[in-house]
Design a protein around this motif. Structure first.
Motif, PDB file in Angstrom:
ATOM      1  N   VAL A  12       0.844  -1.195   0.000  1.00 36.97           N
ATOM      2  CA  VAL A  12       0.000   0.000   0.000  1.00 36.97           C
ATOM      3  C   VAL A  12       0.878   1.244   0.000  1.00 36.97           C
ATOM      4  O   VAL A  12       1.778   1.385   0.829  1.00 36.97           O
ATOM      5  CB  VAL A  12      -0.936   0.018   1.235  1.00 36.97           C
ATOM      6  N   LEU A  13       0.597   2.129  -0.943  1.00 30.79           N
ATOM      7  CA  LEU A  13       1.242   3.441  -0.994  1.00 30.79           C
ATOM      8  C   LEU A  13       0.408   4.400  -0.164  1.00 30.79           C
ATOM      9  O   LEU A  13      -0.794   4.556  -0.410  1.00 30.79           O
ATOM     10  CB  LEU A  13       1.343   3.934  -2.437  1.00 30.79           C
ATOM     11  N   LEU A  14       1.027   5.030   0.813  1.00 33.07           N
ATOM     12  CA  LEU A  14       0.346   5.989   1.683  1.00 33.07           C
ATOM     13  C   LEU A  14       0.893   7.378   1.397  1.00 33.07           C
ATOM     14  O   LEU A  14       2.066   7.656   1.652  1.00 33.07           O
ATOM     15  CB  LEU A  14       0.556   5.607   3.150  1.00 33.07           C
ATOM     16  N   ARG A  31      -0.647  -3.230  11.148  1.00 31.66           N
ATOM     17  CA  ARG A  31      -1.300  -4.206  12.025  1.00 31.66           C
ATOM     18  C   ARG A  31      -2.098  -5.229  11.216  1.00 31.66           C
ATOM     19  O   ARG A  31      -2.289  -6.357  11.649  1.00 31.66           O
ATOM     20  CB  ARG A  31      -2.236  -3.515  13.017  1.00 31.66           C
ATOM     21  N   SER A  32      -2.585  -4.799  10.067  1.00 31.26           N
ATOM     22  CA  SER A  32      -3.380  -5.678   9.207  1.00 31.26           C
ATOM     23  C   SER A  32      -2.514  -6.505   8.267  1.00 31.26           C
ATOM     24  O   SER A  32      -3.043  -7.240   7.444  1.00 31.26           O
ATOM     25  CB  SER A  32      -4.378  -4.847   8.399  1.00 31.26           C
ATOM     26  N   GLY A  33      -1.207  -6.350   8.370  1.00 30.41           N
ATOM     27  CA  GLY A  33      -0.303  -7.148   7.563  1.00 30.41           C
ATOM     28  C   GLY A  33       0.156  -6.522   6.267  1.00 30.41           C
ATOM     29  O   GLY A  33       0.830  -7.171   5.470  1.00 30.41           O
ATOM     30  N   CYS A  34      -0.210  -5.271   6.046  1.00 27.28           N
ATOM     31  CA  CYS A  34       0.202  -4.586   4.821  1.00 27.28           C
ATOM     32  C   CYS A  34       1.680  -4.222   4.854  1.00 27.28           C
ATOM     33  O   CYS A  34       2.258  -4.010   5.912  1.00 27.28           O
ATOM     34  CB  CYS A  34      -0.595  -3.303   4.626  1.00 27.28           C
ATOM     35  N   ILE A  35       2.242  -4.133   3.682  1.00 23.66           N
ATOM     36  CA  ILE A  35       3.582  -3.597   3.494  1.00 23.66           C
ATOM     37  C   ILE A  35       3.372  -2.162   3.022  1.00 23.66           C
ATOM     38  O   ILE A  35       2.862  -1.933   1.926  1.00 23.66           O
ATOM     39  CB  ILE A  35       4.361  -4.418   2.448  1.00 23.66           C
ATOM     40  N   VAL A  36       3.723  -1.210   3.852  1.00 24.28           N
ATOM     41  CA  VAL A  36       3.413   0.197   3.594  1.00 24.28           C
ATOM     42  C   VAL A  36       4.632   0.924   3.037  1.00 24.28           C
ATOM     43  O   VAL A  36       5.718   0.847   3.608  1.00 24.28           O
ATOM     44  CB  VAL A  36       2.929   0.902   4.874  1.00 24.28           C
ATOM     45  N   THR A  37       4.420   1.626   1.952  1.00 25.55           N
ATOM     46  CA  THR A  37       5.410   2.562   1.435  1.00 25.55           C
ATOM     47  C   THR A  37       4.916   3.951   1.786  1.00 25.55           C
ATOM     48  O   THR A  37       3.809   4.340   1.430  1.00 25.55           O
ATOM     49  CB  THR A  37       5.589   2.424  -0.086  1.00 25.55           C
ATOM     50  N   GLY A  38       5.739   4.686   2.507  1.00 30.53           N
ATOM     51  CA  GLY A  38       5.346   6.006   2.958  1.00 30.53           C
ATOM     52  C   GLY A  38       5.258   6.018   4.473  1.00 30.53           C
ATOM     53  O   GLY A  38       5.737   5.098   5.121  1.00 30.53           O
ATOM     54  N   PRO A  39       4.674   7.032   4.987  1.00 33.34           N
ATOM     55  CA  PRO A  39       3.919   8.039   4.258  1.00 33.34           C
ATOM     56  C   PRO A  39       4.809   8.985   3.448  1.00 33.34           C
ATOM     57  O   PRO A  39       5.914   9.314   3.845  1.00 33.34           O
ATOM     58  CB  PRO A  39       3.176   8.798   5.354  1.00 33.34           C
ATOM     59  N   VAL A  40       4.269   9.373   2.320  1.00 36.72           N
ATOM     60  CA  VAL A  40       4.912  10.334   1.431  1.00 36.72           C
ATOM     61  C   VAL A  40       4.073  11.600   1.494  1.00 36.72           C
ATOM     62  O   VAL A  40       2.862  11.541   1.293  1.00 36.72           O
ATOM     63  CB  VAL A  40       4.962   9.794  -0.022  1.00 36.72           C
ATOM     64  N   PHE A  57      -2.551  -1.180  -3.783  1.00 36.66           N
ATOM     65  CA  PHE A  57      -3.542  -0.154  -3.480  1.00 36.66           C
ATOM     66  C   PHE A  57      -2.829   1.092  -2.983  1.00 36.66           C
ATOM     67  O   PHE A  57      -1.661   1.027  -2.598  1.00 36.66           O
ATOM     68  CB  PHE A  57      -4.507  -0.652  -2.383  1.00 36.66           C
ATOM     69  N   ALA A  58      -3.545   2.213  -2.979  1.00 39.35           N
ATOM     70  CA  ALA A  58      -2.977   3.463  -2.459  1.00 39.35           C
ATOM     71  C   ALA A  58      -4.055   4.276  -1.757  1.00 39.35           C
ATOM     72  O   ALA A  58      -5.232   4.226  -2.134  1.00 39.35           O
ATOM     73  CB  ALA A  58      -2.367   4.280  -3.592  1.00 39.35           C
ATOM     74  N   VAL A  59      -3.631   5.010  -0.747  1.00 43.82           N
ATOM     75  CA  VAL A  59      -4.480   5.993  -0.069  1.00 43.82           C
ATOM     76  C   VAL A  59      -3.814   7.339  -0.305  1.00 43.82           C
ATOM     77  O   VAL A  59      -2.646   7.537   0.067  1.00 43.82           O
ATOM     78  CB  VAL A  59      -4.613   5.703   1.433  1.00 43.82           C
ATOM     79  N   GLU A  77      -4.379   5.042 -11.840  1.00 46.89           N
ATOM     80  CA  GLU A  77      -5.503   4.608 -12.672  1.00 46.89           C
ATOM     81  C   GLU A  77      -4.993   4.018 -13.994  1.00 46.89           C
ATOM     82  O   GLU A  77      -5.447   2.950 -14.420  1.00 46.89           O
ATOM     83  CB  GLU A  77      -6.425   5.803 -12.931  1.00 46.89           C
ATOM     84  N   LYS A  78      -4.043   4.693 -14.601  1.00 46.58           N
ATOM     85  CA  LYS A  78      -3.450   4.225 -15.864  1.00 46.58           C
ATOM     86  C   LYS A  78      -2.812   2.845 -15.681  1.00 46.58           C
ATOM     87  O   LYS A  78      -2.883   1.998 -16.579  1.00 46.58           O
ATOM     88  CB  LYS A  78      -2.404   5.237 -16.324  1.00 46.58           C
ATOM     89  N   ARG A  79      -2.213   2.619 -14.522  1.00 46.60           N
ATOM     90  CA  ARG A  79      -1.538   1.346 -14.236  1.00 46.60           C
ATOM     91  C   ARG A  79      -2.484   0.277 -13.683  1.00 46.60           C
ATOM     92  O   ARG A  79      -2.070  -0.841 -13.429  1.00 46.60           O
ATOM     93  CB  ARG A  79      -0.388   1.578 -13.251  1.00 46.60           C
ATOM     94  N   GLY A  80      -3.741   0.621 -13.475  1.00 42.75           N
ATOM     95  CA  GLY A  80      -4.710  -0.344 -12.964  1.00 42.75           C
ATOM     96  C   GLY A  80      -4.579  -0.634 -11.486  1.00 42.75           C
ATOM     97  O   GLY A  80      -4.982  -1.700 -11.016  1.00 42.75           O
ATOM     98  N   ILE A  81      -4.045   0.314 -10.730  1.00 41.39           N
ATOM     99  CA  ILE A  81      -3.866   0.174  -9.284  1.00 41.39           C
ATOM    100  C   ILE A  81      -4.974   0.954  -8.584  1.00 41.39           C
ATOM    101  O   ILE A  81      -5.149   2.148  -8.822  1.00 41.39           O
ATOM    102  CB  ILE A  81      -2.478   0.686  -8.843  1.00 41.39           C
ATOM    103  N   GLY A  82      -5.703   0.270  -7.705  1.00 40.18           N
ATOM    104  CA  GLY A  82      -6.796   0.905  -6.992  1.00 40.18           C
ATOM    105  C   GLY A  82      -6.315   1.912  -5.961  1.00 40.18           C
ATOM    106  O   GLY A  82      -5.198   1.799  -5.441  1.00 40.18           O
ATOM    107  N   PHE A  83      -7.167   2.871  -5.651  1.00 37.98           N
ATOM    108  CA  PHE A  83      -6.819   3.896  -4.667  1.00 37.98           C
ATOM    109  C   PHE A  83      -8.073   4.519  -4.094  1.00 37.98           C
ATOM    110  O   PHE A  83      -9.166   4.397  -4.654  1.00 37.98           O
ATOM    111  CB  PHE A  83      -5.922   4.977  -5.287  1.00 37.98           C
ATOM    112  N   ILE A  84      -7.893   5.204  -2.982  1.00 33.49           N
ATOM    113  CA  ILE A  84      -8.911   6.025  -2.339  1.00 33.49           C
ATOM    114  C   ILE A  84      -8.321   7.407  -2.156  1.00 33.49           C
ATOM    115  O   ILE A  84      -7.173   7.541  -1.739  1.00 33.49           O
ATOM    116  CB  ILE A  84      -9.305   5.480  -0.952  1.00 33.49           C
ATOM    117  N   LEU A  85      -9.096   8.422  -2.447  1.00 34.11           N
ATOM    118  CA  LEU A  85      -8.696   9.806  -2.183  1.00 34.11           C
ATOM    119  C   LEU A  85      -9.268  10.222  -0.832  1.00 34.11           C
ATOM    120  O   LEU A  85     -10.448  10.002  -0.559  1.00 34.11           O
ATOM    121  CB  LEU A  85      -9.231  10.735  -3.263  1.00 34.11           C
TER     122      LEU A  85
END
Length: 121
Positions: A12-14, A31-40, A57-59, A77-85
Motif C-alpha cells: 500500500v502506498l500511503l 497491524r493488518s499485515g500490509c507492506i506500507v510505502t510512505g507516508p509520502v 492499493f494506495a491511499v 488509474e493508468k496502471r490499474g492500481i486501486g486507490f482512495i482519495l
C-alpha cells in the motif's frame, strides 16, 4: 477470507502530508499485515513511486501542502492500481468528470481499512 487475511502482504502506498493522520493509518495498515510505502507527503516523490513501484492499493490525501495529488491518481488509474482519495472537501473537490472513490476527512483508519478490503475483494 477475513479482512486481515485480505490485507496480508498487500503493498500500500500511503500519501499523506499530515503526520498524525499518516501515523494512525500507517499503524493500522501494518497491524493488518500490509507492506506500507510512505507516508509520502510531497507530490513529486509520490508521483515517482506511483510511476515506478508496484502496489496493490494506495491511499492519497488530495491536498499535499497546496498541491493536488491528481497526477498520482491518474498514474495509478493508468496502471490499474486501486486507490482512495482522502479529502476534507468531499467529492466536490475532484476534477470535473472524475468518479474516483473518496473518503472524507477526518476518517477512522479502521473504516479506511474496510474500504481497502472491499476494493481488493
Amino acid at each position: 477470507m477475513t479482512g486481515a487475511d485480505a490485507l496480508r502482504d498487500k503493498r500500500v502506498l500511503l500519501v499523506e502530508d499530515q503526520f498524525i493522520i499518516a501515523l494512525a493509518l500507517e499503524r493500522e495498515l501494518k497491524r493488518s499485515g500490509c507492506i506500507v510505502t510512505g507516508p509520502v507527503g510531497r507530490l513529486q516523490p509520490a508521483l515517482d513511486l506511483a510511476t515506478n513501484e508496484a502496489f496493490d492499493f494506495a491511499v492519497l490525501d488530495v491536498n499535499l501542502s497546496g498541491e493536488k495529488v491528481f497526477p498520482v491518481a491518474e498514474m495509478l488509474e493508468k496502471r490499474g492500481i486501486g486507490f482512495i482519495l482522502a479529502t476534507g472537501y468531499g467529492e466536490g473537490g475532484l476534477p470535473p468528470g472524475r468518479q474516483w472513490p473518496v473518503v472524507s476527512k477526518p476518517y477512522d483508519p479502521k473504516a479506511v481499512l474496510a474500504l481497502i478490503v472491499a476494493a481488493l475483494a
